[in-house]
Design an enzyme around this catalytic site. Structure first.
Site, PDB file in Angstrom:
ATOM      1  N   ARG A   1       0.842  -1.209   0.109  1.00 13.58           N
ATOM      2  CA  ARG A   1       0.042  -0.009   0.065  1.00 13.58           C
ATOM      3  C   ARG A   1       0.866   1.307   0.070  1.00 13.58           C
ATOM      4  O   ARG A   1       1.809   1.418   0.911  1.00 13.58           O
ATOM      5  CB  ARG A   1      -0.931   0.193   1.223  1.00 13.58           C
TER       6      ARG A   1
ATOM      7  N   GLU B   1      -9.014   2.108  -2.320  1.00 12.02           N
ATOM      8  CA  GLU B   1      -9.785   1.787  -1.119  1.00 12.02           C
ATOM      9  C   GLU B   1     -10.543   3.163  -0.631  1.00 12.02           C
ATOM     10  O   GLU B   1      -9.913   4.052  -0.561  1.00 12.02           O
ATOM     11  CB  GLU B   1      -8.854   1.220  -0.159  1.00 12.02           C
TER      12      GLU B   1
ATOM     13  N   GLU C   1      -4.731  -7.295   4.341  1.00  9.90           N
ATOM     14  CA  GLU C   1      -3.919  -6.248   4.945  1.00  9.90           C
ATOM     15  C   GLU C   1      -3.273  -6.700   6.295  1.00  9.90           C
ATOM     16  O   GLU C   1      -3.690  -7.480   7.146  1.00  9.90           O
ATOM     17  CB  GLU C   1      -4.918  -5.092   5.331  1.00  9.90           C
TER      18      GLU C   1
ATOM     19  N   TYR D   1      -3.670  11.214   6.999  1.00  3.36           N
ATOM     20  CA  TYR D   1      -3.767   9.722   7.205  1.00  3.36           C
ATOM     21  C   TYR D   1      -2.794   8.971   6.555  1.00  3.36           C
ATOM     22  O   TYR D   1      -2.457   9.316   5.320  1.00  3.36           O
ATOM     23  CB  TYR D   1      -5.121   9.380   6.825  1.00  3.36           C
TER      24      TYR D   1
ATOM     25  N   TRP E   1     -12.447  11.953   7.954  1.00  4.25           N
ATOM     26  CA  TRP E   1     -10.965  11.560   8.570  1.00  4.25           C
ATOM     27  C   TRP E   1     -10.899  10.017   7.747  1.00  4.25           C
ATOM     28  O   TRP E   1     -11.632   8.938   7.678  1.00  4.25           O
ATOM     29  CB  TRP E   1     -10.855  11.318   9.955  1.00  4.25           C
TER      30      TRP E   1
ATOM     31  N   HIS F   1      -9.109   6.762   2.152  1.00  2.00           N
ATOM     32  CA  HIS F   1      -9.992   6.956   3.418  1.00  2.00           C
ATOM     33  C   HIS F   1     -11.040   7.886   3.360  1.00  2.00           C
ATOM     34  O   HIS F   1     -11.036   9.013   4.401  1.00  2.00           O
ATOM     35  CB  HIS F   1      -8.677   7.416   4.445  1.00  2.00           C
TER      36      HIS F   1
ATOM     37  N   ASP G   1      -5.121   3.878  -0.326  1.00  2.00           N
ATOM     38  CA  ASP G   1      -6.230   4.197   0.546  1.00  2.00           C
ATOM     39  C   ASP G   1      -6.697   5.804   0.534  1.00  2.00           C
ATOM     40  O   ASP G   1      -5.938   6.486   1.048  1.00  2.00           O
ATOM     41  CB  ASP G   1      -6.264   3.704   1.998  1.00  2.00           C
TER      42      ASP G   1
ATOM     43  N   ARG H   1     -13.881  -5.177   2.255  1.00  4.85           N
ATOM     44  CA  ARG H   1     -12.887  -4.753   3.221  1.00  4.85           C
ATOM     45  C   ARG H   1     -13.391  -5.138   4.919  1.00  4.85           C
ATOM     46  O   ARG H   1     -12.633  -4.759   5.724  1.00  4.85           O
ATOM     47  CB  ARG H   1     -12.804  -3.545   3.246  1.00  4.85           C
TER      48      ARG H   1
ATOM     49  N   GLU I   1     -14.319  -1.400   5.508  1.00  7.49           N
ATOM     50  CA  GLU I   1     -13.918  -1.460   6.725  1.00  7.49           C
ATOM     51  C   GLU I   1     -14.500  -0.972   8.213  1.00  7.49           C
ATOM     52  O   GLU I   1     -14.591  -1.502   8.923  1.00  7.49           O
ATOM     53  CB  GLU I   1     -12.310  -0.970   6.973  1.00  7.49           C
TER      54      GLU I   1
HETATM   55  O1  EZ4 Z   1      -7.936   4.092   9.516  1.00  8.57           O
HETATM   56  O2  EZ4 Z   1      -7.763   1.041  11.590  1.00  8.57           O
HETATM   57  O3  EZ4 Z   1      -6.963   0.463   5.928  1.00  8.57           O
HETATM   58  N1  EZ4 Z   1      -6.645   0.857   6.794  1.00  8.57           N
HETATM   59  C1  EZ4 Z   1      -7.228   1.873   7.317  1.00  8.57           C
HETATM   60  C2  EZ4 Z   1      -6.804   1.958   9.023  1.00  8.57           C
HETATM   61  C3  EZ4 Z   1      -7.991   2.780   9.767  1.00  8.57           C
HETATM   62  C4  EZ4 Z   1      -7.867   2.552  11.273  1.00  8.57           C
HETATM   63  C5  EZ4 Z   1      -8.908   3.127  12.141  1.00  8.57           C
HETATM   64  O4  EZ4 Z   1      -8.924   2.852  13.361  1.00  8.57           O
HETATM   65  O5  EZ4 Z   1      -8.193   2.495   7.028  1.00  8.57           O
HETATM   66  O6  EZ4 Z   1      -5.711   2.526   9.188  1.00  8.57           O
HETATM   67 CO    CO Z   2      -8.516   1.879   5.138  1.00  7.91          CO
END
Ligand code: EZ4
Ligand code: CO
Length: 409
Positions: A147, A243, A346, A159, A409, A219, A217, A290, A269
């Site tokens: 990643r 992602e 992952e 992030y 976030w 996010h 990602d 996910r 996720e």
């Molecule tokens: O932000 O697990 O793909 N992985 C992620 C993680 C999440 C955290 C949140 O607690 O997006 O890093």
């Molecule tokens: Co993620």
């Protein structure tokens, strides 16, 4: 056979984990993970105050029935706290069943469909050379899929990028968030991000070649049309997946992304049940599921969503960050080894403190994970090690635009 005790163990070896320990009247123990990062005590209370008393006296072999009892019996269905609590019970019961059978859990759910689980690691950099170094380090450790997250000019704290200097002078560790009573605040600029990310992948492909599977990602930060724009610009770099390109509460939004791009998409996720995936799977709007065993109701529920996904050629990419405990991680390794439609796993690697508390049979070798052959899930909880790491309040970061508007976030 009966469940004789149900204990909730909270420990913080680098980060907080909520673990359920069930013990049968014959003294067999099972472990489950109910960690909900940033809201840990809610899951612990749900288990301790509302679930543990109901479990005493039940037959630990009745996994499906107990799952339905807790899901339907709560009346208030779904949500991360409820489903993490159910997940913990489910994992602990599979652990117990495996120990009684003398078999690792994957053998109870169909046996191995492959030799090991392809894992991807998290490379990141505050500069292109730092990123390159991080990718090299991962390749040296054996990773065969990476990643890629990078700092973005114009965004100060982001992030997924390790070791960013913070205003406080401390090094920013993006996973355990800043310890303390309030969340760290990050900043976000969508235009700067979409401009920069394709350049990052251009450089990575030039240096590392066409074959290395690369993931990214977003996010949850883009609108559908922004996500479509980014995914299209990334097509020349042949990502394994993009992602969480957009927040997925509005699932119709993924139709817009899909209309514009062939970049494979991974989502889920933060999802809690198969219903959260229903539209995304049946309309083939994603390529990878996910979900995490921990936030999704455990092994029982993961198997069901993956059976639905299989009918649409959608594969697994279970969430494996360090805020899933080694127990939750082991649970999904057993599922991933057994199902036919495994995609990738992952793997962020827990800290040595976490590994001291949770002793694991799991192995990582030449880029592949394996849950090991220990009966049950293959994780033991060291209570005296755990006692050295008491709970500490810790929040995930929040994100604001440069004008102060709250963002995802
Ligand atoms: O932000 O697990 O793909 N992985 C992620 C993680 C999440 C955290 C949140 O607690 O997006 O890093
Ligand atoms: Co993620």
């Amino acid at each position: 056979m009966k469940i004789a005790s149900a204990e909730v163990l909270i420990t913080s070896p680098t980060r907080n984990f909520v673990t359920l320990k069930l013990t049968t009247d014959g003294g067999i123990t099972g472990l489950g993970d109910a960690t909900v990062n940033g809201r840990e005590l809610a899951a612990a209370s749900y288990l301790r105050d509302h679930v543990a008393p109901l479990l005493l006296g039940l037959d630990p072999h009745r996994i499906e029935d107990t799952w339905q009892y807790l899901y339907r019996g709560a009346y208030w269905r779904r949500g991360p706290i409820t489903m993490a609590a159910i997940a913990a019970v489910d994992m602990a019961l599979w652990d117990i069943k495996g120990k009684i059978a003398g078999l690792p859990v994957y053998q109870l759910i169909g046996g191995a469909s492959r030799n090991g689980l392809l894992a991807y690691g998290h490379a990141s950099g505050t500069s292109q050379s730092g990123l390159s170094e991080s990718i090299h380090e991962h390749l040296e450790k054996g990773y065969r899929a990476i990643r890629v997250q990078s700092a973005i000019p114009g965004i100060h704290a982001l992030y997924g990028v390790a070791d960013q200097p913070q205003a406080s002078g401390e090094r920013y560790d993006y996973e355990p968030a800043g310890r303390g009573a309030r969340p760290v605040e990050e900043d976000w600029d969508t235009a700067a991000y979409i401009r920069h990310v394709p350049q990052v992948f251009e450089a990575v492909r030039q240096e590392f070649g066409a074959e290395l599977p690369l993931l990214h990602d977003s996010h949850h930060r883009l609108t559908p049309i922004e996500a479509a724009k980014l995914a299209r610009r990334l097509e020349p770099y042949d990502l394994f997946w993009l992602e969480d390109c957009t927040p997925a509460e509005n699932q119709q939004g993924l139709r817009i992304v899909r209309q514009h791009t062939t970049t494979p998409l991974a989502i889920g996720e933060v999802f809690n049940t198969v219903w959260d995936f229903q539209q995304l799977i049946t309309e083939q709007l994603i390529d990878y599921v996910r979900a995490a065993a921990t936030h999704f109701g455990g092994i029982t529920a993961l198997r069901k969503v993956m059976d639905l996904a299989a009918q649409y050629q959608i594969r697994s990419g279970f969430h494996g960050p360090t805020d899933i405990s080694p127990v939750g991680f082991a649970a999904q390794l057993h599922v991933g080894l057994a199902i036919h439609n495994f995609g990738i796993q992952e793997y962020m690697e827990h800290s040595s403190a976490t590994n001291e508390v949770f002793r694991q049979s799991m192995t990582f070798k030449d880029g592949y994970l394996h849950p090991g052959e220990t009966p049950g899930l293959g994780v033991e909880f060291d209570e005296s090690a755990a006692a050295q790491f008491p709970y500490q309040p810790a929040y995930l970061p929040v994100s604001r635009l440069h004008d102060g508007t709250m963002h995802d976030w």
